[in-house]
Design an enzyme around this catalytic site. Structure first.
Site, PDB file in Angstrom:
ATOM      1  N   TRP A 104      80.446  66.399  39.713  1.00  0.00           N
ATOM      2  CA  TRP A 104      79.768  66.500  41.016  1.00  0.00           C
ATOM      3  C   TRP A 104      79.936  65.229  41.822  1.00  0.00           C
ATOM      4  O   TRP A 104      80.145  65.266  43.035  1.00  0.00           O
ATOM      5  CB  TRP A 104      78.300  66.856  40.829  1.00  0.00           C
ATOM      6  CG  TRP A 104      78.140  68.194  40.176  1.00  0.00           C
ATOM      7  CD1 TRP A 104      77.612  68.445  38.943  1.00  0.00           C
ATOM      8  CD2 TRP A 104      78.554  69.473  40.706  1.00  0.00           C
ATOM      9  NE1 TRP A 104      77.679  69.795  38.682  1.00  0.00           N
ATOM     10  CE2 TRP A 104      78.244  70.444  39.723  1.00  0.00           C
ATOM     11  CE3 TRP A 104      79.170  69.881  41.886  1.00  0.00           C
ATOM     12  CZ2 TRP A 104      78.514  71.805  39.906  1.00  0.00           C
ATOM     13  CZ3 TRP A 104      79.440  71.229  42.061  1.00  0.00           C
ATOM     14  CH2 TRP A 104      79.115  72.172  41.087  1.00  0.00           C
ATOM     15  N   ASP A 171      72.279  62.058  44.714  1.00  0.00           N
ATOM     16  CA  ASP A 171      72.287  63.476  44.363  1.00  0.00           C
ATOM     17  C   ASP A 171      71.452  63.621  43.090  1.00  0.00           C
ATOM     18  O   ASP A 171      71.900  63.252  42.012  1.00  0.00           O
ATOM     19  CB  ASP A 171      73.726  63.942  44.138  1.00  0.00           C
ATOM     20  CG  ASP A 171      73.811  65.382  43.604  1.00  0.00           C
ATOM     21  OD1 ASP A 171      72.764  66.045  43.482  1.00  0.00           O
ATOM     22  OD2 ASP A 171      74.939  65.833  43.324  1.00  0.00           O
ATOM     23  N   LYS A 195      67.879  73.851  39.895  1.00  0.00           N
ATOM     24  CA  LYS A 195      67.727  73.182  38.598  1.00  0.00           C
ATOM     25  C   LYS A 195      66.444  72.361  38.632  1.00  0.00           C
ATOM     26  O   LYS A 195      66.492  71.186  38.905  1.00  0.00           O
ATOM     27  CB  LYS A 195      68.909  72.255  38.334  1.00  0.00           C
ATOM     28  CG  LYS A 195      70.248  72.966  38.318  1.00  0.00           C
ATOM     29  CD  LYS A 195      71.354  72.035  38.703  1.00  0.00           C
ATOM     30  CE  LYS A 195      72.673  72.757  38.818  1.00  0.00           C
ATOM     31  NZ  LYS A 195      73.587  72.031  39.702  1.00  0.00           N
TER      32      LYS A 195
END
Ligand SMILES: *Cc1c(COP(=O)(O)O)cnc(C)c1O
Length: 359
Positions: A104, A171, A195
């Site tokens: 990511w 993030d 999540k």
């Protein structure tokens, strides 16, 4: 409904509390006695405005954010965030600094590089992202520094956050609300809901307004975080149902004792699993011990030929979703806030049983 108990270790979208599923189902039929489904009501209606305000307030309350911080919920996933961040925070002739700690983080870097000069100031790519880089320098002429607090796929996590001379952007998709953080250290914290916070479809942005809107770029209002904040996350139709279910989950976290209690539970779950990985010679962790993720523990079987037999055993025990990401292989047991420790115990019992048979 089936009565079979499923132990859901899915990496995302993931398990949410049962009571959240119950309330969310009820709201599809009738939102709190309004006579309307949450799915058919205007986002400008009083009941939904209250939902939005409550969700925004709970994000700030749970994380102890300064009063002036803004919360918006947008569609597009954290992946859209990868693109919005350089647009909103990097000046046309400026540059951004990134830490590359996994899949990511790498995608965020690629999006930033499309927009402007992007420096990778730390990387763990040399060892397949199995550790967290430390002691790196962040240039003080960068417009911001971006990192990924928890590497969902590789199973590593920043235990201590970097100190940055420039605005810090994180993030936190896969570990937001799993532990306390010092929000004022961050210009922006963002994460996909699916999540820990709620269902897929909403992405939360928690922003310091003082450090927003300084990029001097002409950007479309739909991509402008300052615009979304100014419009109270209602510039266009927000993802109403995802915001609603996130609000329920945030309220659940608060009722359970907040992020301090989440951290305590998550630490206990992680210890239970990693102790088994370390104790049983059949298994092996895949990351540096000090950087092990509390949310997404990853491990392999030393003898991969035993995997099919192990797979049969855990599937029979009602376990779902522990196969590792396709890019890594092995196993990943994602243990988000709503996963009860009893489910981790079931997995550990299966590992013990397998070790007794095959060890
Ligand atoms: C899942 C994940 C993403 C991607 O989120 P989308 O909502 O699918 O765009 C980004 N970053 C991290 C750390 C993730 O775990």
């Amino acid at each position: 409904m089936s009565s079979t108990k499923v132990h859901n270790f899915s990496a995302g979208p993931c398990i949410l509390p049962k009571e959240v599923f119950e309330k969310a189902s009820q709201a599809v039929l009738d939102l709190e006695g309004s006579g309307l489904s949450i799915l058919e009501m205007s986002h400008r209606s009083k009941p939904f405005e209250a939902v939005m305000a409550k969700a925004q307030g709970l994000v700030k309350e749970l994380l102890g954010a300064p009063d002036n911080y803004e919360v918006v919920f947008l569609g597009g996933g954290a992946s859209l965030g990868f693109h919005l961040i350089p647009l909103n925070y990097m000046r046309p002739n400026g540059k951004a600094a990134y830490a590359n700690t996994g899949e990511w983080a790498g995608r965020a870097i690629k999006e930033s590089a499309r927009v402007g000069e992007t420096l990778v100031v730390a990387s763990s790519e040399d060892k397949n992202f199995s550790y967290i880089p430390k002691g790196f320098e962040i240039p003080n002429d960068a417009d911001y520094f971006h990192f990924t607090s928890n590497n969902t796929i590789f199973g590593t996590q920043f235990k201590a956050f970097p100190k940055s001379p420039v605005p810090m952007i994180c993030d936190m998709s896969s570990d937001i609300f799993s532990r306390p953080v010092n929000v004022k250290d961050f210009a922006l914290i963002y994460g996909g809901a699916q999540k820990n916070m709620g269902p897929a479809g909403a992405t939360v942005y928690l922003m310091d307004p003082e450090r927003l809107g300084k990029s001097d770029r002409k950007i479309s209002p739909v991509l402008d975080l300052k615009n979304h904040a100014a419009k109270g996350s209602m510039y266009n139709t927000p993802p109403v149902y995802a915001v609603y279910v996130s609000m329920l989950t945030l309220q659940w976290m608060k009722d359970q004792g907040g992020v301090v209690e989440m951290e305590r539970r998550n630490a206990a779950k992680a210890k239970l699993l990693y102790d088994a990985v370390d104790r049983l010679p059949l298994f092996q962790g895949t990351t540096a011990v000090e950087d092990r993720s509390v949310m997404n523990p990853t491990f392999v079987m030393k003898d991969a030929a035993l995997e099919p037999a192990f797979d049969e055993l855990w599937k029979a025990a009602g376990i779902n979703g522990i196969r590792g990401h396709r890019s890594v292989g092995g196993y990943r047991a994602s243990m988000y806030n709503a996963l009860p420790i009893e489910s981790v115990q079931v997995l550990v019992d299966v590992m013990d049983e397998f070790a007794k048979k095959r060890g």
